[in-house]
Scaffold this motif. Structure first.
Motif, PDB file in Angstrom:
ATOM      1  N   VAL A  96       0.840  -1.201   0.000  1.00  0.00           N
ATOM      2  CA  VAL A  96       0.000   0.000   0.000  1.00  0.00           C
ATOM      3  C   VAL A  96       0.872   1.248   0.000  1.00  0.00           C
ATOM      4  O   VAL A  96       1.753   1.418   0.849  1.00  0.00           O
ATOM      5  N   ASP A  97       0.615   2.129  -0.977  1.00  0.00           N
ATOM      6  CA  ASP A  97       1.369   3.388  -1.058  1.00  0.00           C
ATOM      7  C   ASP A  97       0.769   4.488  -0.198  1.00  0.00           C
ATOM      8  O   ASP A  97       1.494   5.333   0.327  1.00  0.00           O
ATOM      9  N   GLU A  98      -0.552   4.503  -0.082  1.00  0.00           N
ATOM     10  CA  GLU A  98      -1.198   5.512   0.747  1.00  0.00           C
ATOM     11  C   GLU A  98      -2.534   4.987   1.231  1.00  0.00           C
ATOM     12  O   GLU A  98      -3.118   4.070   0.649  1.00  0.00           O
ATOM     13  N   VAL A  99      -2.999   5.580   2.327  1.00  0.00           N
ATOM     14  CA  VAL A  99      -4.319   5.262   2.865  1.00  0.00           C
ATOM     15  C   VAL A  99      -5.142   6.539   2.883  1.00  0.00           C
ATOM     16  O   VAL A  99      -4.683   7.574   3.369  1.00  0.00           O
ATOM     17  N   ILE A 100      -6.333   6.461   2.341  1.00  0.00           N
ATOM     18  CA  ILE A 100      -7.299   7.548   2.491  1.00  0.00           C
ATOM     19  C   ILE A 100      -8.316   7.086   3.526  1.00  0.00           C
ATOM     20  O   ILE A 100      -9.016   6.087   3.327  1.00  0.00           O
ATOM     21  N   ALA A 101      -8.359   7.782   4.653  1.00  0.00           N
ATOM     22  CA  ALA A 101      -9.277   7.443   5.733  1.00  0.00           C
ATOM     23  C   ALA A 101     -10.662   7.985   5.403  1.00  0.00           C
ATOM     24  O   ALA A 101     -10.848   9.200   5.268  1.00  0.00           O
ATOM     25  N   LEU A 102     -11.614   7.104   5.259  1.00  0.00           N
ATOM     26  CA  LEU A 102     -12.975   7.495   4.927  1.00  0.00           C
ATOM     27  C   LEU A 102     -13.729   7.955   6.171  1.00  0.00           C
ATOM     28  O   LEU A 102     -13.495   7.438   7.279  1.00  0.00           O
ATOM     29  N   PRO A 103     -14.648   8.884   6.027  1.00  0.00           N
ATOM     30  CA  PRO A 103     -15.545   9.212   7.135  1.00  0.00           C
ATOM     31  C   PRO A 103     -16.511   8.054   7.355  1.00  0.00           C
ATOM     32  O   PRO A 103     -16.606   7.147   6.518  1.00  0.00           O
ATOM     33  N   PRO A 104     -17.250   8.046   8.467  1.00  0.00           N
ATOM     34  CA  PRO A 104     -18.222   6.970   8.681  1.00  0.00           C
ATOM     35  C   PRO A 104     -19.286   6.955   7.583  1.00  0.00           C
ATOM     36  O   PRO A 104     -19.984   7.940   7.366  1.00  0.00           O
ATOM     37  N   ILE A 105     -19.391   5.827   6.878  1.00  0.00           N
ATOM     38  CA  ILE A 105     -20.387   5.631   5.826  1.00  0.00           C
ATOM     39  C   ILE A 105     -20.998   4.254   6.048  1.00  0.00           C
ATOM     40  O   ILE A 105     -20.285   3.242   6.044  1.00  0.00           O
ATOM     41  N   SER A 106     -22.297   4.207   6.258  1.00  0.00           N
ATOM     42  CA  SER A 106     -22.964   2.938   6.575  1.00  0.00           C
ATOM     43  C   SER A 106     -22.700   1.896   5.499  1.00  0.00           C
ATOM     44  O   SER A 106     -22.858   2.155   4.304  1.00  0.00           O
ATOM     45  N   GLY A 107     -22.301   0.705   5.949  1.00  0.00           N
ATOM     46  CA  GLY A 107     -22.041  -0.402   5.046  1.00  0.00           C
ATOM     47  C   GLY A 107     -20.699  -0.347   4.358  1.00  0.00           C
ATOM     48  O   GLY A 107     -20.320  -1.293   3.660  1.00  0.00           O
TER      49      GLY A 107
END
Length: 349
Positions: free
Chosen positions: A60-71
């Protein structure tokens, strides 16, 4: 005919759940790296994934942290993707988007909105189609499931056991928090997010007493009670490590252990991924999906309990709703079984 996608420079991979889930996906991520060596691989995940993987050797080159999204990145209902999120993600101009997150009811629409030239992933009967997909069937080993998805885009590997690099920073954290671990250390991890996957605490203690090795008992804050229960039941001196280390620090601790004995949970996968022998206490259904794939250094002990010990509700029929009882489904695994395998792995037999 090659299934590689031409001209891939940016790859998005959706895998935004728990520690064990990430580790079981690592062989598929490694396969993608091998197939697309010059592409930038972005993991769409959570903030803890970024903390663990940023700067760590791996696919993995980078991680994009997602906001809380159901499912997608949140189990609870009622969390919609915020305005502007997909505009931001499409700005990365992904050529390929890979869904290794689940059946796809929520995750496939999410992946399709990334705007990638090609999408690939899993699909349950109620999910949208991606450009390339394989059916999601519950009883399939997770590692092989994700490798099957990777093969849709020409990515293959012969390395099926997950591997995670331990860094100097991980080892420095361990030294700062706990000092120098004693030789021959055995780790016990008696917790699990699902109480039905927990082996009785007194049995962890009994195995520790038979081995006569220094013991560390690990757990999260939510598992503090069971950690303390094991510590109180054992006559062996032990150190309790509860929410004292990051995931990387815990990896460094397990790296220094001679053996880790654990329920079926993320820390067992973590110990295996850093090369430490493990004994895992497994319910039979979970063994199908998440058991170790080799036996030289990893010994799953299996409970064949197929129905709730309290009410008799089936645990293997996917059409039957979960009953309300949280009693252990793995209590039929004996202390003798665990002690025998531990002795073998420790070279005491």
């Amino acid at each position: 005919m090659s299934t590689l996608v031409d001209g891939v420079r940016r790859i998005a991979v959706l895998r935004a759940n728990a520690l064990g889930d990430l580790l079981l996906a690592l062989p598929a991520l490694d396969a993608l790296r091998r197939a697309y060596p010059v592409a930038r691989i972005t993991l769409l995940a959570r903030s803890w994934h970024a903390d663990l993987l940023t700067g760590r050797p791996g696919p993995v080159d980078e991680v994009i942290a997602l906001p809380p999204i159901s499912g997608v990145s949140e189990a609870a209902d009622g969390h919609r993707a915020p305005d502007g999120l997909f505009d931001e993600l499409r700005g990365h101009r992904f050529d390929l988007a890979v869904q290794i997150h689940g059946g796809g009811r929520y995750s496939n629409p999410f992946v399709r909105r990334l705007g990638a030239r090609v999408t690939a992933g899993l699909r349950s009967p109620d999910a949208e189609r991606l450009d390339r997909w394989v059916p999601y069937v519950y009883y399939q080993h997770e590692v092989l499931r994700y490798l099957e998805v990777a093969s849709l885009v020409g990515a293959t590997t012969d390395a099926i056991e997950p591997r995670l690099a331990v860094t100097d920073a991980d080892r420095a954290e361990l030294a700062h928090v706990l000092g120098e671990p004693p030789p021959g250390l055995v780790a016990l991890h008696p917790g699990a997010s699902d109480p039905r996957r927990r082996w009785p605490a007194e049995r962890f203690a009994a195995v520790a007493d038979r081995l006569g090795r220094p013991v560390v008992i690990t757990g999260t804050g939510k598992e503090r009670d069971v950690v303390e229960e094991v510590a109180a039941a054992t006559g062996t001196s032990s150190v309790q490590v509860v929410d004292m280390l990051s995931v990387g620090g815990l990896a460094a601790l397990y790296e220094r252990c001679a053996l880790v004995i654990s329920n079926d949970t993320g820390p067992r996968h973590l110990a295996a991924a850093v090369g430490t022998p493990t004994i895992g206490i497994y319910w039979c259904g979970n063994l199908v999906n998440a058991g170790p794939l080799t036996r030289t250094r990893h010994r799953p002990l299996v409970s064949w309990t197929a129905a709730c010990p309290v009410c008799g509700a089936s645990g293997v029929d996917l059409a039957v709703a979960r009953c309300p009882h949280d009693t252990s489904w793995v209590a039929e695994v004996t202390v003798d079984e665990a002690a025998e395998q531990a002795a073998d792995l420790l070279g005491l037999g």
